[in-house]
Design a protein around this motif. Structure first.
Motif, PDB file in Angstrom:
ATOM      1  N   GLU A  98       0.835  -1.208   0.000  1.00  0.00           N
ATOM      2  CA  GLU A  98       0.000   0.000   0.000  1.00  0.00           C
ATOM      3  C   GLU A  98       0.868   1.255   0.000  1.00  0.00           C
ATOM      4  O   GLU A  98       0.553   2.248  -0.673  1.00  0.00           O
ATOM      5  CB  GLU A  98      -0.936   0.000   1.212  1.00  0.00           C
ATOM      6  CG  GLU A  98      -1.943   1.141   1.189  1.00  0.00           C
ATOM      7  CD  GLU A  98      -2.974   1.024   2.294  1.00  0.00           C
ATOM      8  OE1 GLU A  98      -3.909   1.852   2.319  1.00  0.00           O
ATOM      9  OE2 GLU A  98      -2.847   0.108   3.131  1.00  0.00           O
ATOM     10  N   TRP A  99       1.963   1.215   0.766  1.00  0.00           N
ATOM     11  CA  TRP A  99       2.876   2.367   0.792  1.00  0.00           C
ATOM     12  C   TRP A  99       3.458   2.617  -0.593  1.00  0.00           C
ATOM     13  O   TRP A  99       3.532   3.761  -1.056  1.00  0.00           O
ATOM     14  CB  TRP A  99       3.997   2.094   1.792  1.00  0.00           C
ATOM     15  CG  TRP A  99       5.164   3.038   1.641  1.00  0.00           C
ATOM     16  CD1 TRP A  99       5.256   4.315   2.120  1.00  0.00           C
ATOM     17  CD2 TRP A  99       6.365   2.780   0.920  1.00  0.00           C
ATOM     18  NE1 TRP A  99       6.453   4.871   1.756  1.00  0.00           N
ATOM     19  CE2 TRP A  99       7.162   3.957   1.016  1.00  0.00           C
ATOM     20  CE3 TRP A  99       6.864   1.677   0.219  1.00  0.00           C
ATOM     21  CZ2 TRP A  99       8.426   4.042   0.423  1.00  0.00           C
ATOM     22  CZ3 TRP A  99       8.116   1.756  -0.362  1.00  0.00           C
ATOM     23  CH2 TRP A  99       8.877   2.927  -0.267  1.00  0.00           C
ATOM     24  N   ALA A 100       3.901   1.547  -1.275  1.00  0.00           N
ATOM     25  CA  ALA A 100       4.491   1.691  -2.609  1.00  0.00           C
ATOM     26  C   ALA A 100       3.471   2.243  -3.601  1.00  0.00           C
ATOM     27  O   ALA A 100       3.785   3.120  -4.416  1.00  0.00           O
ATOM     28  CB  ALA A 100       5.037   0.348  -3.094  1.00  0.00           C
ATOM     29  N   SER A 156       1.349   6.412  -7.111  1.00  0.00           N
ATOM     30  CA  SER A 156       0.176   6.974  -7.793  1.00  0.00           C
ATOM     31  C   SER A 156       0.007   8.464  -7.565  1.00  0.00           C
ATOM     32  O   SER A 156      -0.546   9.170  -8.406  1.00  0.00           O
ATOM     33  CB  SER A 156      -1.091   6.237  -7.345  1.00  0.00           C
ATOM     34  OG  SER A 156      -1.283   6.400  -5.953  1.00  0.00           O
ATOM     35  N   GLY A 157       0.463   8.972  -6.410  1.00  0.00           N
ATOM     36  CA  GLY A 157       0.349  10.403  -6.152  1.00  0.00           C
ATOM     37  C   GLY A 157      -1.023  10.791  -5.627  1.00  0.00           C
ATOM     38  O   GLY A 157      -1.975  10.002  -5.628  1.00  0.00           O
ATOM     39  N   ALA A 158      -1.115  12.041  -5.195  1.00  0.00           N
ATOM     40  CA  ALA A 158      -2.346  12.522  -4.564  1.00  0.00           C
ATOM     41  C   ALA A 158      -3.526  12.595  -5.535  1.00  0.00           C
ATOM     42  O   ALA A 158      -4.675  12.445  -5.142  1.00  0.00           O
ATOM     43  CB  ALA A 158      -2.101  13.901  -3.945  1.00  0.00           C
ATOM     44  N   LYS A 159      -3.238  12.832  -6.828  1.00  0.00           N
ATOM     45  CA  LYS A 159      -4.310  12.975  -7.811  1.00  0.00           C
ATOM     46  C   LYS A 159      -5.143  11.700  -7.954  1.00  0.00           C
ATOM     47  O   LYS A 159      -6.301  11.748  -8.349  1.00  0.00           O
ATOM     48  CB  LYS A 159      -3.738  13.330  -9.179  1.00  0.00           C
ATOM     49  CG  LYS A 159      -3.242  14.760  -9.299  1.00  0.00           C
ATOM     50  CD  LYS A 159      -2.805  15.030 -10.729  1.00  0.00           C
ATOM     51  CE  LYS A 159      -2.317  16.463 -10.903  1.00  0.00           C
ATOM     52  NZ  LYS A 159      -1.894  16.721 -12.310  1.00  0.00           N
ATOM     53  N   ASN A 160      -4.528  10.566  -7.662  1.00  0.00           N
ATOM     54  CA  ASN A 160      -5.207   9.288  -7.898  1.00  0.00           C
ATOM     55  C   ASN A 160      -5.512   8.544  -6.603  1.00  0.00           C
ATOM     56  O   ASN A 160      -5.579   7.316  -6.584  1.00  0.00           O
ATOM     57  CB  ASN A 160      -4.340   8.413  -8.813  1.00  0.00           C
ATOM     58  CG  ASN A 160      -4.113   9.057 -10.165  1.00  0.00           C
ATOM     59  OD1 ASN A 160      -5.005   9.110 -10.994  1.00  0.00           O
ATOM     60  ND2 ASN A 160      -2.914   9.575 -10.382  1.00  0.00           N
ATOM     61  N   ASN A 162      -4.781  -1.535  -4.157  1.00  0.00           N
ATOM     62  CA  ASN A 162      -4.175  -2.333  -3.090  1.00  0.00           C
ATOM     63  C   ASN A 162      -4.853  -3.691  -2.966  1.00  0.00           C
ATOM     64  O   ASN A 162      -4.187  -4.710  -2.726  1.00  0.00           O
ATOM     65  CB  ASN A 162      -4.265  -1.576  -1.766  1.00  0.00           C
ATOM     66  CG  ASN A 162      -3.492  -2.266  -0.670  1.00  0.00           C
ATOM     67  OD1 ASN A 162      -2.329  -2.612  -0.819  1.00  0.00           O
ATOM     68  ND2 ASN A 162      -4.150  -2.489   0.469  1.00  0.00           N
ATOM     69  N   THR A 163      -6.181  -3.721  -3.129  1.00  0.00           N
ATOM     70  CA  THR A 163      -6.899  -5.005  -3.113  1.00  0.00           C
ATOM     71  C   THR A 163      -6.354  -5.940  -4.188  1.00  0.00           C
ATOM     72  O   THR A 163      -6.089  -7.123  -3.932  1.00  0.00           O
ATOM     73  CB  THR A 163      -8.404  -4.767  -3.340  1.00  0.00           C
ATOM     74  OG1 THR A 163      -8.920  -3.969  -2.283  1.00  0.00           O
ATOM     75  CG2 THR A 163      -9.160  -6.098  -3.398  1.00  0.00           C
TER      76      THR A 163
END
Length: 357
Positions: free
Chosen positions: A16-18, A23-27, A35-36
């Protein structure tokens, strides 16, 4: 197996961290679904890596039927699983992940089972000695650098496309999937070179002239298939874009990059045959240095195109230049007097003997 378990743990605890960093804040809205998908797919890592080793062993022994059957069964399982879990049960992206994960585990077991027909026990566990690890490292490290350079470049493409917004990254993902589906048509040429070139380059039946003829045949096949696959791969998003998305903005973004898409795809098959020959000839130092250099220039080009505001077309023109650079550098190396197809120097092949575990 060790590498697969490490990948599984990384995906489980840092996946999830990666994804968030990538992906950045926009996504951010995509993070939960992503993550799922990653967590479920990550369960298959040990089976995937063991299966790849078993597949390579079979292909190295010129047995393509075992891997073919495994991949065929996996494809059927994946296809049926997608339909049942996504369409009938409505599991969405989780259903797609479970279908792919199960198919990869089944394929891994089938790859290992295929080795039994050749007298090998793929389930035997043996810890390699320090000398064996050293010999494996001499072969694997340059190939690892080569593969990671390619993976890193494709990851950068996704990274820069992601920064352009949801619709742009959607168009990019559609094109990347189509690209990979058609580009994989050149992989058999690489496997053919890796299976048949070694005996012609440094085996008991050594014949550099036959090796050159084999590469010439592979290049002719690669060029022909490249044009056919490139045209077919370009026609699909050009004439039938609504198969993938009804969004007119996504379709518009896809149509912007069809020219660099075709240019990159048509050379992919020929590049596979050249790099397969370099691997067969154990020109490993050149492979690692050239690929890391091409990756560095490609990354700089991506940054430049992004800063100049070229958008998604800039990403795909960078990919086209990346692919043609690989092709040109590998071809020049193979036709040079010091290349593996012309040099009589046998020292390059002497990496020592690795005992059988």
């Amino acid at each position: 197996m060790t590498g697969g378990i490490m990948m599984l743990l990384f995906t489980r605890f840092w996946g999830e961290w990666a994804l968030s960093a990538f992906s950045g804040a926009k996504n951010a809205p995509m993070l939960s679904a992503s993550n799922t998908y990653v967590q479920i797919r990550g369960l298959a890592w040990p089976a995937i890596l063991v299966g790849w080793v078993a597949q390579s062993a079979s292909l190295g022994m010129k047995d393509s039927w075992g891997p073919l059957k495994a991949l065929a069964v996996a494809s059927v399982i994946n296809g049926i699983g997608d339909v049942v879990l996504c369409l009938f049960f409505g599991y969405g992206i989780a259903g797609a992940a479970w279908a792919t994960m199960v198919s990869q585990v089944v394929a891994g077991f089938m790859m290992v089972e295929a080795l039994k027909d050749k007298g090998y026990n793929g389930y035997a566990v043996a810890v390699p000695s320090a000398n064996e690890l050293l010999q494996i490292f001499k072969l694997a490290a340059p190939v690892f650098i080569m593969m990671m350079s390619k993976v890193a470049f494709y990851s950068l493409l996704v990274y820069f496309a992601t920064s352009m917004g949801t619709q742009t990254v959607a168009a990019h993902q559609v094109l990347v999937q189509i690209y990979c589906m058609f580009a994989v048509g050149g992989e058999p040429l690489s496997q053919t070179a890796q299976s048949f070139m070694p005996e012609l380059l440094y085996g008991a039946k050594r014949s550099l002239s036959k090796a050159r003829r084999l590469l010439k045949s592979l290049l002719i096949i690669g060029a022909s298939c490249g044009l056919i696959l490139g045209a077919a791969g370009t026609i699909v998003p050009w004439l039938f874009p609504k198969i993938f998305s009804p969004d007119p903005q996504v379709i518009k973004e896809m149509h912007k990059v069809l020219l660099p898409f075709f240019i990159a795809l048509c050379v992919a098959t020929s590049t596979h045959s050249l790099e397969g020959t370099l691997l067969a000839g154990r020109d490993l130092r050149f492979i690692s240095v050239s690929m890391s250099t091409i990756f560095s220039f490609g990354a700089l080009l991506l940054m430049l195109f992004s800063n100049l505001g070229f958008g998604l077309p800039g990403c795909w023109w960078a990919l086209a230049l990346f692919q043609w650079s690989r092709f040109t550098v590998a071809l020049l190396r193979l036709v040079s007097p010091n290349g593996v197809l012309y040099s009589e120097d046998m020292a390059r092949y002497e990496l020592g003997e690795v005992s059988t575990a």
